[in-house]
Write a protein that holds these residues in place. Structure first.
Motif, PDB file in Angstrom:
ATOM      1  N   GLY A 170     132.265  -5.741  25.261  1.00  0.00           N
ATOM      2  CA  GLY A 170     133.179  -6.050  26.354  1.00  0.00           C
ATOM      3  C   GLY A 170     134.509  -6.622  25.928  1.00  0.00           C
ATOM      4  O   GLY A 170     135.305  -7.039  26.771  1.00  0.00           O
ATOM      5  N   ASP A 171     134.792  -6.637  24.612  1.00  0.00           N
ATOM      6  CA  ASP A 171     136.026  -7.254  24.145  1.00  0.00           C
ATOM      7  C   ASP A 171     137.180  -6.268  23.982  1.00  0.00           C
ATOM      8  O   ASP A 171     138.309  -6.683  23.692  1.00  0.00           O
ATOM      9  CB  ASP A 171     135.784  -7.994  22.830  1.00  0.00           C
ATOM     10  CG  ASP A 171     135.081  -7.132  21.786  1.00  0.00           C
ATOM     11  OD1 ASP A 171     134.637  -6.022  22.124  1.00  0.00           O
ATOM     12  OD2 ASP A 171     134.959  -7.586  20.632  1.00  0.00           O
ATOM     13  N   TYR A 172     136.930  -4.973  24.155  1.00  0.00           N
ATOM     14  CA  TYR A 172     138.001  -3.981  24.069  1.00  0.00           C
ATOM     15  C   TYR A 172     137.870  -2.949  25.172  1.00  0.00           C
ATOM     16  O   TYR A 172     136.749  -2.600  25.589  1.00  0.00           O
ATOM     17  CB  TYR A 172     137.986  -3.266  22.712  1.00  0.00           C
ATOM     18  CG  TYR A 172     138.456  -4.143  21.571  1.00  0.00           C
ATOM     19  CD1 TYR A 172     139.818  -4.305  21.314  1.00  0.00           C
ATOM     20  CD2 TYR A 172     137.539  -4.824  20.773  1.00  0.00           C
ATOM     21  CE1 TYR A 172     140.246  -5.120  20.282  1.00  0.00           C
ATOM     22  CE2 TYR A 172     137.966  -5.645  19.735  1.00  0.00           C
ATOM     23  CZ  TYR A 172     139.324  -5.786  19.495  1.00  0.00           C
ATOM     24  OH  TYR A 172     139.762  -6.603  18.477  1.00  0.00           O
ATOM     25  N   ILE A 173     139.019  -2.464  25.631  1.00  0.00           N
ATOM     26  CA  ILE A 173     139.086  -1.365  26.594  1.00  0.00           C
ATOM     27  C   ILE A 173     139.915  -0.249  25.979  1.00  0.00           C
ATOM     28  O   ILE A 173     140.975  -0.496  25.384  1.00  0.00           O
ATOM     29  CB  ILE A 173     139.672  -1.830  27.940  1.00  0.00           C
ATOM     30  CG1 ILE A 173     138.600  -2.610  28.720  1.00  0.00           C
ATOM     31  CG2 ILE A 173     140.190  -0.659  28.763  1.00  0.00           C
ATOM     32  CD1 ILE A 173     139.058  -3.103  30.077  1.00  0.00           C
ATOM     33  N   TYR A 174     139.424   0.978  26.127  1.00  0.00           N
ATOM     34  CA  TYR A 174     140.075   2.164  25.572  1.00  0.00           C
ATOM     35  C   TYR A 174     140.530   3.069  26.716  1.00  0.00           C
ATOM     36  O   TYR A 174     139.791   3.247  27.696  1.00  0.00           O
ATOM     37  CB  TYR A 174     139.114   2.942  24.676  1.00  0.00           C
ATOM     38  CG  TYR A 174     138.635   2.189  23.459  1.00  0.00           C
ATOM     39  CD1 TYR A 174     139.131   2.490  22.195  1.00  0.00           C
ATOM     40  CD2 TYR A 174     137.671   1.184  23.565  1.00  0.00           C
ATOM     41  CE1 TYR A 174     138.682   1.810  21.059  1.00  0.00           C
ATOM     42  CE2 TYR A 174     137.224   0.493  22.442  1.00  0.00           C
ATOM     43  CZ  TYR A 174     137.732   0.815  21.202  1.00  0.00           C
ATOM     44  OH  TYR A 174     137.294   0.137  20.095  1.00  0.00           O
ATOM     45  N   VAL A 175     141.714   3.659  26.567  1.00  0.00           N
ATOM     46  CA  VAL A 175     142.274   4.554  27.591  1.00  0.00           C
ATOM     47  C   VAL A 175     142.755   5.840  26.927  1.00  0.00           C
ATOM     48  O   VAL A 175     143.523   5.795  25.962  1.00  0.00           O
ATOM     49  CB  VAL A 175     143.446   3.894  28.344  1.00  0.00           C
ATOM     50  CG1 VAL A 175     144.069   4.874  29.333  1.00  0.00           C
ATOM     51  CG2 VAL A 175     142.974   2.640  29.071  1.00  0.00           C
ATOM     52  N   SER A 176     142.313   6.984  27.446  1.00  0.00           N
ATOM     53  CA  SER A 176     142.825   8.272  26.962  1.00  0.00           C
ATOM     54  C   SER A 176     144.051   8.655  27.775  1.00  0.00           C
ATOM     55  O   SER A 176     144.133   8.381  28.977  1.00  0.00           O
ATOM     56  CB  SER A 176     141.751   9.353  27.066  1.00  0.00           C
ATOM     57  OG  SER A 176     141.284   9.487  28.394  1.00  0.00           O
ATOM     58  N   ILE A 177     145.012   9.316  27.115  1.00  0.00           N
ATOM     59  CA  ILE A 177     146.307   9.615  27.747  1.00  0.00           C
ATOM     60  C   ILE A 177     146.643  11.087  27.553  1.00  0.00           C
ATOM     61  O   ILE A 177     146.809  11.551  26.411  1.00  0.00           O
ATOM     62  CB  ILE A 177     147.423   8.738  27.159  1.00  0.00           C
ATOM     63  CG1 ILE A 177     147.061   7.259  27.290  1.00  0.00           C
ATOM     64  CG2 ILE A 177     148.750   9.018  27.866  1.00  0.00           C
ATOM     65  CD1 ILE A 177     147.902   6.353  26.436  1.00  0.00           C
ATOM     66  N   ASP A 178     146.717  11.818  28.665  1.00  0.00           N
ATOM     67  CA  ASP A 178     147.102  13.223  28.616  1.00  0.00           C
ATOM     68  C   ASP A 178     148.614  13.323  28.419  1.00  0.00           C
ATOM     69  O   ASP A 178     149.367  12.428  28.761  1.00  0.00           O
ATOM     70  CB  ASP A 178     146.691  13.912  29.920  1.00  0.00           C
ATOM     71  CG  ASP A 178     146.943  15.401  29.896  1.00  0.00           C
ATOM     72  OD1 ASP A 178     146.999  15.983  28.800  1.00  0.00           O
ATOM     73  OD2 ASP A 178     147.085  15.991  30.985  1.00  0.00           O
ATOM     74  N   GLY A 179     149.076  14.438  27.861  1.00  0.00           N
ATOM     75  CA  GLY A 179     150.505  14.610  27.576  1.00  0.00           C
ATOM     76  C   GLY A 179     150.834  14.046  26.211  1.00  0.00           C
ATOM     77  O   GLY A 179     151.236  14.783  25.306  1.00  0.00           O
ATOM     78  N   TYR A 180     150.624  12.765  26.037  1.00  0.00           N
ATOM     79  CA  TYR A 180     150.780  12.143  24.724  1.00  0.00           C
ATOM     80  C   TYR A 180     149.642  12.572  23.793  1.00  0.00           C
ATOM     81  O   TYR A 180     149.802  12.599  22.572  1.00  0.00           O
ATOM     82  CB  TYR A 180     150.791  10.618  24.874  1.00  0.00           C
ATOM     83  CG  TYR A 180     150.777   9.873  23.560  1.00  0.00           C
ATOM     84  CD1 TYR A 180     151.934   9.720  22.805  1.00  0.00           C
ATOM     85  CD2 TYR A 180     149.594   9.314  23.074  1.00  0.00           C
ATOM     86  CE1 TYR A 180     151.915   9.036  21.592  1.00  0.00           C
ATOM     87  CE2 TYR A 180     149.564   8.628  21.869  1.00  0.00           C
ATOM     88  CZ  TYR A 180     150.730   8.498  21.132  1.00  0.00           C
ATOM     89  OH  TYR A 180     150.701   7.822  19.935  1.00  0.00           O
TER      90      TYR A 180
END
Length: 352
Positions: A258-268
């Motif tokens: 629970g100490d990190y959050i990951y986000v995927s980014i389209d376009g980039y």
């Protein structure tokens, strides 16, 4: 922690794929090895029961249930229509009483009864969102589009993320009667187009990912005298700078600790990583990196929190990366990408 783990990847079956791919997870090397495939039409989103015995999937025909075998293989047990257009998200309560379905195309939230054997019984309740919203980004009138449904950790409420209205509608759940009743509305940043939501493991904070605005909105959550209360405490960009290209936040996941959050980014075509303060719930930006593929539509941290698996929808592959935090944060790809036609969702299950 379980002795072994399986990964389930839902795909689109327009071309070569036939359904849900089952992988064996090598925790030490962060490697996925294909084990089997369960046939189903366009299983674009998956969820697992809390006890690990059942898997539920979106399908062209509605929703379907599978039993999970001792080795992790799937056996289809039921399939039901959802009373609306094709769904895009499924959620199940911890006691396996109800399946909740979000409908992107018709703005509908559906509540479906489950049988003791995990099969889907039928529709208990259904609510169509109403209203219109003017979106300055595309300069048009938008309509309700439910892109995610998520239970609060205490399971008293169901949150329905409406991508079109830039709202999250909060429904009180009557488990005895099988009914949903609107209790609250979270109004996101104007025209932000929220896409998905996640709760901290302790349930005190929720994180709303805004696709068009490329933001994470952080809220506190508390149930006060039977009423849900949400207070926004932070807005943080998923980008490390302004980009001239069109970028859109796609998916969000949390580490097992629970100490990190990951986000995927389209376009980039990359992933951003945020450190999460367990006490305050707030996020701080750590790193942003390319992932050598096109349209990272979904992602998941692998058990042990050392590796992250990224599903590159448009380049038809799954890539795993070892993640390094600290003073020199970076990603390292340790194994070759795995071919999978239009992968869309990944779920991890521990098997004793």
């Amino acid at each position: 922690m379980a002795q072994k783990f399986k990964a389930y990847v839902g795909t689109y079956t327009h071309e070569t794929s036939v359904g849900i791919h089952v992988y064996d997870v090598d925790m030490e090397k962060g490697r996925l090895t294909e084990q089997s495939v369960a046939e189903i039409n366009n299983p674009s989103y998956l969820t697992l029961s809390r006890n690990g015995k059942f898997l539920y999937s979106i399908a062209d025909e509605g929703v379907a249930s599978f039993t999970v075998g001792e080795n992790g293989d799937l056996t289809k047990t039921s399939q039901k229509q959802i009373g609306g257009m094709r769904g895009c998200f499924v959620e199940v309560d911890s006691l396996n009483r109800y399946l909740f379905v979000g409908g992107y195309h018709d703005g509908r939230v559906t509540m479906m009864r489950l049988n003791p054997d995990g099969t889907i019984d039928g529709i208990a309740d259904g609510i169509f969102h109403r209203g219109v919203a003017y979106t300055k980004y595309e300069r048009r009138i938008d309509h309700p589009m439910v892109s995610c449904v998520k239970l609060t950790r205490d399971e008293k409420y169901l949150l329905a993320v409406d991508h079109g209205l830039s709202q999250v509608k909060v429904y009180r759940i009557d488990y005895e009667a099988g009914r949903l009743k609107l209790a609250h509305i979270i109004r996101c940043v104007l025209d932000a187009a929220p896409r998905t939501i996640r709760f901290s493991h302790d349930g005190r904070f929720c994180y709303i990912l805004d696709e068009v605005a490329n933001l994470i909105e952080v809220y506190t959550y508390e149930d006060k005298d039977g009423e849900p209360e949400f207070e926004r405490i932070q807005k943080i960009s998923v980008l490390d700078k302004d980009y001239s290209m069109l970028t859109e936040a796609s998916c969000m996941c949390q580490s097992f600790k629970g100490d990190y959050i990951y986000v995927s980014i389209d376009g980039y075509n990359g992933v951003s990583v945020f450190h999460r303060d367990n006490e305050t719930g707030k996020l701080s930006f750590e790193q942003m990196t390319k992932i050598s593929g096109d349209f990272p539509k979904s992602l998941s941290v692998l058990p042990g929190d050392e590796y992250v698996a990224v599903l590159n929808h448009d380049s038809n592959e799954v890539r795993t990366f070892q993640v390094f935090h600290g003073d020199r944060p970076h990603f390292v790809q340790r194994s070759a990408p795995i071919k999978a036609n239009q992968p869309n969702c990944i779920r991890i299950l521990g098997i004793d």
